[in-house]
Write a protein that holds these residues in place. Structure first.
Motif, PDB file in Angstrom:
ATOM      1  N   PHE A 126       0.837  -1.195   0.000  1.00  0.00           N
ATOM      2  CA  PHE A 126       0.000   0.000   0.000  1.00  0.00           C
ATOM      3  C   PHE A 126       0.874   1.246   0.000  1.00  0.00           C
ATOM      4  CE2 PHE A 126      -3.058  -3.088   1.222  1.00  0.00           C
ATOM      5  CZ  PHE A 126      -4.300  -2.582   0.872  1.00  0.00           C
ATOM      6  N   ASN A 127       0.438   2.285  -0.724  1.00  0.00           N
ATOM      7  CA  ASN A 127       1.166   3.539  -0.813  1.00  0.00           C
ATOM      8  C   ASN A 127       0.720   4.452   0.312  1.00  0.00           C
ATOM      9  OD1 ASN A 127       2.062   6.190  -1.525  1.00  0.00           O
ATOM     10  ND2 ASN A 127       2.329   5.478  -3.633  1.00  0.00           N
ATOM     11  N   GLY A 128       1.620   4.668   1.278  1.00  0.00           N
ATOM     12  CA  GLY A 128       1.268   5.464   2.443  1.00  0.00           C
ATOM     13  C   GLY A 128       0.909   6.899   2.100  1.00  0.00           C
ATOM     14  N   LYS A 129       1.594   7.485   1.084  1.00  0.00           N
ATOM     15  CA  LYS A 129       1.341   8.876   0.737  1.00  0.00           C
ATOM     16  C   LYS A 129      -0.040   9.062   0.142  1.00  0.00           C
ATOM     17  CE  LYS A 129       3.237  12.690  -1.991  1.00  0.00           C
ATOM     18  NZ  LYS A 129       4.333  13.112  -2.909  1.00  0.00           N
ATOM     19  N   GLU A 130      -0.404   8.222  -0.832  1.00  0.00           N
ATOM     20  CA  GLU A 130      -1.687   8.359  -1.513  1.00  0.00           C
ATOM     21  C   GLU A 130      -2.837   7.777  -0.690  1.00  0.00           C
ATOM     22  OE1 GLU A 130      -1.306   6.555  -5.293  1.00  0.00           O
ATOM     23  OE2 GLU A 130       0.317   7.853  -5.979  1.00  0.00           O
ATOM     24  N   PHE A 131      -2.497   6.956   0.295  1.00  0.00           N
ATOM     25  CA  PHE A 131      -3.520   6.201   1.002  1.00  0.00           C
ATOM     26  C   PHE A 131      -3.733   6.708   2.430  1.00  0.00           C
ATOM     27  CE2 PHE A 131      -5.145   2.121   2.829  1.00  0.00           C
ATOM     28  CZ  PHE A 131      -6.219   1.973   1.963  1.00  0.00           C
ATOM     29  N   THR A 132      -3.033   7.790   2.802  1.00  0.00           N
ATOM     30  CA  THR A 132      -3.008   8.196   4.203  1.00  0.00           C
ATOM     31  C   THR A 132      -4.398   8.402   4.788  1.00  0.00           C
ATOM     32  OG1 THR A 132      -0.849   9.227   3.919  1.00  0.00           O
ATOM     33  CG2 THR A 132      -2.131   9.893   5.836  1.00  0.00           C
ATOM     34  N   GLU A 133      -5.209   9.246   4.151  1.00  0.00           N
ATOM     35  CA  GLU A 133      -6.533   9.534   4.702  1.00  0.00           C
ATOM     36  C   GLU A 133      -7.372   8.273   4.796  1.00  0.00           C
ATOM     37  OE1 GLU A 133      -8.417  12.608   2.577  1.00  0.00           O
ATOM     38  OE2 GLU A 133      -6.835  14.108   2.920  1.00  0.00           O
ATOM     39  N   HIS A 134      -7.359   7.473   3.747  1.00  0.00           N
ATOM     40  CA  HIS A 134      -8.152   6.251   3.758  1.00  0.00           C
ATOM     41  C   HIS A 134      -7.562   5.229   4.720  1.00  0.00           C
ATOM     42  CE1 HIS A 134      -9.043   8.020  -0.304  1.00  0.00           C
ATOM     43  NE2 HIS A 134     -10.257   7.876   0.191  1.00  0.00           N
ATOM     44  N   LEU A 135      -6.233   5.265   4.873  1.00  0.00           N
ATOM     45  CA  LEU A 135      -5.593   4.357   5.825  1.00  0.00           C
ATOM     46  C   LEU A 135      -6.060   4.649   7.239  1.00  0.00           C
ATOM     47  CD1 LEU A 135      -3.452   2.189   6.483  1.00  0.00           C
ATOM     48  CD2 LEU A 135      -1.782   4.029   6.660  1.00  0.00           C
ATOM     49  N   ILE A 136      -6.123   5.924   7.585  1.00  0.00           N
ATOM     50  CA  ILE A 136      -6.594   6.305   8.917  1.00  0.00           C
ATOM     51  C   ILE A 136      -8.019   5.805   9.145  1.00  0.00           C
ATOM     52  CG2 ILE A 136      -7.188   8.274  10.380  1.00  0.00           C
ATOM     53  CD1 ILE A 136      -4.877   9.778   9.083  1.00  0.00           C
ATOM     54  N   THR A 137      -8.843   5.966   8.115  1.00  0.00           N
ATOM     55  CA  THR A 137     -10.222   5.490   8.228  1.00  0.00           C
ATOM     56  C   THR A 137     -10.272   3.982   8.426  1.00  0.00           C
ATOM     57  OG1 THR A 137     -10.979   7.281   6.789  1.00  0.00           O
ATOM     58  CG2 THR A 137     -12.456   5.409   7.075  1.00  0.00           C
ATOM     59  N   MET A 138      -9.434   3.257   7.665  1.00  0.00           N
ATOM     60  CA  MET A 138      -9.430   1.807   7.783  1.00  0.00           C
ATOM     61  C   MET A 138      -8.922   1.351   9.157  1.00  0.00           C
ATOM     62  SD  MET A 138      -7.385  -1.109   5.601  1.00  0.00           S
ATOM     63  CE  MET A 138      -8.200  -0.716   4.054  1.00  0.00           C
ATOM     64  N   LEU A 139      -7.808   1.930   9.602  1.00  0.00           N
ATOM     65  CA  LEU A 139      -7.253   1.521  10.883  1.00  0.00           C
ATOM     66  C   LEU A 139      -8.186   1.838  12.043  1.00  0.00           C
ATOM     67  CD1 LEU A 139      -3.481   2.477  10.496  1.00  0.00           C
ATOM     68  CD2 LEU A 139      -4.584   0.272  10.108  1.00  0.00           C
ATOM     69  N   SER A 140      -8.968   2.897  11.895  1.00  0.00           N
ATOM     70  CA  SER A 140      -9.902   3.252  12.967  1.00  0.00           C
ATOM     71  C   SER A 140     -11.015   2.217  13.123  1.00  0.00           C
ATOM     72  CB  SER A 140     -10.512   4.628  12.699  1.00  0.00           C
ATOM     73  OG  SER A 140     -11.301   4.612  11.509  1.00  0.00           O
ATOM     74  N   LEU A 141     -11.187   1.364  12.123  1.00  0.00           N
ATOM     75  CA  LEU A 141     -12.204   0.309  12.214  1.00  0.00           C
ATOM     76  C   LEU A 141     -11.795  -0.795  13.163  1.00  0.00           C
ATOM     77  CD1 LEU A 141     -13.011  -0.150   8.403  1.00  0.00           C
ATOM     78  CD2 LEU A 141     -14.420   1.054  10.091  1.00  0.00           C
ATOM     79  N   PHE A 142     -10.478  -0.862  13.472  1.00  0.00           N
ATOM     80  CA  PHE A 142      -9.968  -2.013  14.213  1.00  0.00           C
ATOM     81  C   PHE A 142      -9.205  -1.579  15.467  1.00  0.00           C
ATOM     82  CE2 PHE A 142      -9.670  -3.044   9.580  1.00  0.00           C
ATOM     83  CZ  PHE A 142     -10.804  -3.850   9.529  1.00  0.00           C
ATOM     84  N   PRO A 143      -9.899  -1.014  16.442  1.00  0.00           N
ATOM     85  CA  PRO A 143      -9.216  -0.575  17.671  1.00  0.00           C
ATOM     86  C   PRO A 143      -8.660  -1.726  18.499  1.00  0.00           C
ATOM     87  CG  PRO A 143     -11.602  -0.439  17.928  1.00  0.00           C
ATOM     88  CD  PRO A 143     -11.350  -0.744  16.485  1.00  0.00           C
ATOM     89  N   SER A 144      -9.094  -2.946  18.211  1.00  0.00           N
ATOM     90  CA  SER A 144      -8.632  -4.094  18.991  1.00  0.00           C
ATOM     91  C   SER A 144      -7.325  -4.701  18.462  1.00  0.00           C
ATOM     92  CB  SER A 144      -9.705  -5.180  19.000  1.00  0.00           C
ATOM     93  OG  SER A 144     -10.002  -5.608  17.672  1.00  0.00           O
ATOM     94  N   VAL A 145      -6.840  -4.231  17.317  1.00  0.00           N
ATOM     95  CA  VAL A 145      -5.636  -4.807  16.715  1.00  0.00           C
ATOM     96  C   VAL A 145      -4.437  -4.593  17.620  1.00  0.00           C
ATOM     97  CG1 VAL A 145      -3.942  -4.490  14.862  1.00  0.00           C
ATOM     98  CG2 VAL A 145      -6.365  -4.711  14.318  1.00  0.00           C
ATOM     99  N   HIS A 146      -3.718  -5.684  17.907  1.00  0.00           N
ATOM    100  CA  HIS A 146      -2.482  -5.571  18.696  1.00  0.00           C
ATOM    101  C   HIS A 146      -1.244  -5.871  17.858  1.00  0.00           C
ATOM    102  CE1 HIS A 146      -1.897  -9.934  18.961  1.00  0.00           C
ATOM    103  NE2 HIS A 146      -3.174 -10.047  19.242  1.00  0.00           N
TER     104      HIS A 146
END
Length: 506
Positions: free
Chosen positions: A369-389
């Motif tokens: 995944f491209n962190g630069k182009e995907f940053t905003e969407h990445l934040i949205t995706m990661l926020s779906l999984f607060p339980s991830v360790h």
């Protein structure tokens, strides 16, 4: 006359008187008598030497026997000796395959002594793996299988891991060096022939032989078969291969990259997935074409026991994606491979997938995944999984954007991504380029938060303010990055594994 006796070379004629001749004959007679006496003495001494050597050899045998008895290896319990044998037979890279020449190691150990041979032969677990390929074991493929029968019998009632390569070697004009008829009978066995089979892996390249079975039923009634892996360039293998899909717990399918071959009958994949009701692990890599996606969009595949899913994200013309047909309520480990799908569409699909399944994810991996182009969407995706360790990213582009997204900002604790993160891995096969040292250090300290970062010029956080919101980062893996690992390697409670870029190591 006497002066002739001490000359080694006489070049002139000699004229002897009668008394001289008598003198010489007497000397010859006396010398012959002495030579015979010496010969007798030599024979006597040789007899004595032979006797002494016999006694010496007997003592040497006695010494060897005593040392053999005193050897620590003789007092080693059979269980430990067998464990040593087992470890010595492991592949150097730890990966079992048909390429590994296990038989050579086994025969080397068994050839050391009778005791080792008996110990090895008498330990069934040492015979539970059998690796065969046509190049190293060509006699077995021509019918000389006696040692294979012995090998299998020595494994007793234990399950046997069988690594078999039956691929053909082809010449420059594409002619097979041997007909597959010599080994294809194994695929025509009765369905009840493999009652102890637990794991099977296929790598199928070409089914274009007239004598290749149209239907392969040998695995269909293997009651213990749980794990299947298929790598192939010939999609029709799935139409011929009959597997007990409903009892499988692990399935990995790597298909060809040729869409023309794949699109012949994409529905076969949908049918297979629909039968796998007991899967715990699913890894599937297919060239998802529009026909396949449309097939999936009209159905719902429910995996009630699935805990691990590895799947690609392909872009298609219809805007339909494979996750839209899956429901996995017990999913714990998710791996997404970026293959061209729009980042906004990936997030939308993952969001719908998580909402529909309501799983509690503990491990997430994002690949390419491209962190630069995907940053905003990445934040949205990661926020779906607060339980991830556990969070891992492979082949990262624009790493600074990812690091900033993962950095905890003081005073904004409610928006922290992955608050339960304890294990973070950033892996880069290519050399990562960019000035990311400060961003990486700041991110690590923000999640380690012991308040001892002042010497590095990095803001520290109050432990108490984080204790109810965050779980401390405990494990960090960095591969392929230029980084001064000394900045974080001594932080108490943080385990760091660092692997420099390959160019640096070389």
């Amino acid at each position: 006359m006497s002066h002739y006796l001490f000359q080694t070379r006489i070049e002139e004629p000699i004229y002897l008187e009668p008394r001289d001749m008598s003198f010489l004959r007497t000397r010859v007679s006396e010398a012959e008598t002495q030579a015979e006496n010496f010969e007798c003495q030599i024979r006597a001494y040789e007899a004595q030497i032979s006797e002494l050597m016999r006694h010496r050899d007997a003592r040497l045998v006695e010494i060897a026997s005593c040392r053999n008895i005193l050897s620590p290896i003789r007092r080693m319990p059979l269980e430990i000796l067998s464990k040593i044998f087992q470890l010595s037979c492991l592949p150097d890279d730890g990966t079992w395959s048909h390429r590994y020449n296990l038989s050579s190691k086994v025969y080397a150990i068994c050839g050391v002594c009778v005791a080792w041979r008996k110990a090895f032969h008498g330990t069934p677990r040492l015979w539970t793996k059998l690796c065969l390929n046509r190049k190293k074991h060509h006699k077995a493929f021509w019918g000389e299988v006696e040692y294979i029968h012995e090998w299998i019998s020595r494994s007793g009632s234990l399950p046997l891991d069988f690594y078999l390569d039956i691929s053909l070697e082809r010449g420059p004009i594409g002619v097979a060096s041997q007909s597959p008829s010599s080994y294809l009978p194994i695929l025509s066995l009765a369905p009840s022939s493999l009652p102890l089979l637990e794991d099977v892996s296929f790598n199928v390249v070409d089914l274009g032989y007239d004598d290749f079975p149209g239907k392969i039923d040998v695995f269909s009634k293997a009651p213990k078969l749980k794990h299947v892996e298929i790598d192939f360039f010939e999609p029709s293998i799935l139409e011929r291969l009959r597997l007990p899909m409903e009892q499988l717990t692990s399935l990995k399918i790597n298909d060809c990259e040729d869409l023309e071959l794949f699109s012949d009958n994409p529905v076969v994949y949908v049918d297979i997935l629909g039968q796998c009701k007991n899967l715990v692990y699913l890894h599937i890599e297919l060239p998802w074409d529009d026909a396949f996606i449309r097939s999936c969009n009209n159905i719902s595949i429910f995996f009630p026991a699935l805990k691990s899913l590895n799947i690609p994200c392909y872009e298609t013309g219809d805007g339909l994606y494979i996750l839209s047909c899956l429901t996995t309520p017990l999913l714990e480990d998710l791996t997404l491979q970026y293959c061209g799908q729009k980042s906004s569409d990936i997030v939308a699909e993952v969001t719908d997938f998580q909402r529909r399944s309501a799983f509690v994810l503990s491990s997430l991996t994002l690949d390419s995944f491209n962190g630069k182009e995907f940053t905003e969407h990445l934040i949205t995706m990661l926020s779906l999984f607060p339980s991830v360790h556990s969070f891992r990213m492979e082949e990262i582009f624009g790493v600074n954007h990812l690091l900033r997204a993962l950095t905890c900002v003081e005073g904004d604790l409610n928006s922290i991504l992955l608050p339960k993160l304890t294990h973070l891995a950033l892996n880069q096969q290519r050399i990562a380029i960019g000035d990311y040292q400060l961003e990486l250090t700041r991110m690590v300290f923000s999640r380690w938060w012991l308040g001892e970062a002042s010497d590095l010029g990095v803001d520290a956080y109050d432990v108490a303010s984080h204790s109810n919101k965050l779980v401390r980062l405990k494990n960090l893996t960095l591969r392929g990055f230029h980084y001064n690992i000394a900045l974080i390697s001594e932080l108490p409670g943080l385990e760091v594994y660092y692997e420099a870029p390959r160019a640096n190591r070389e």
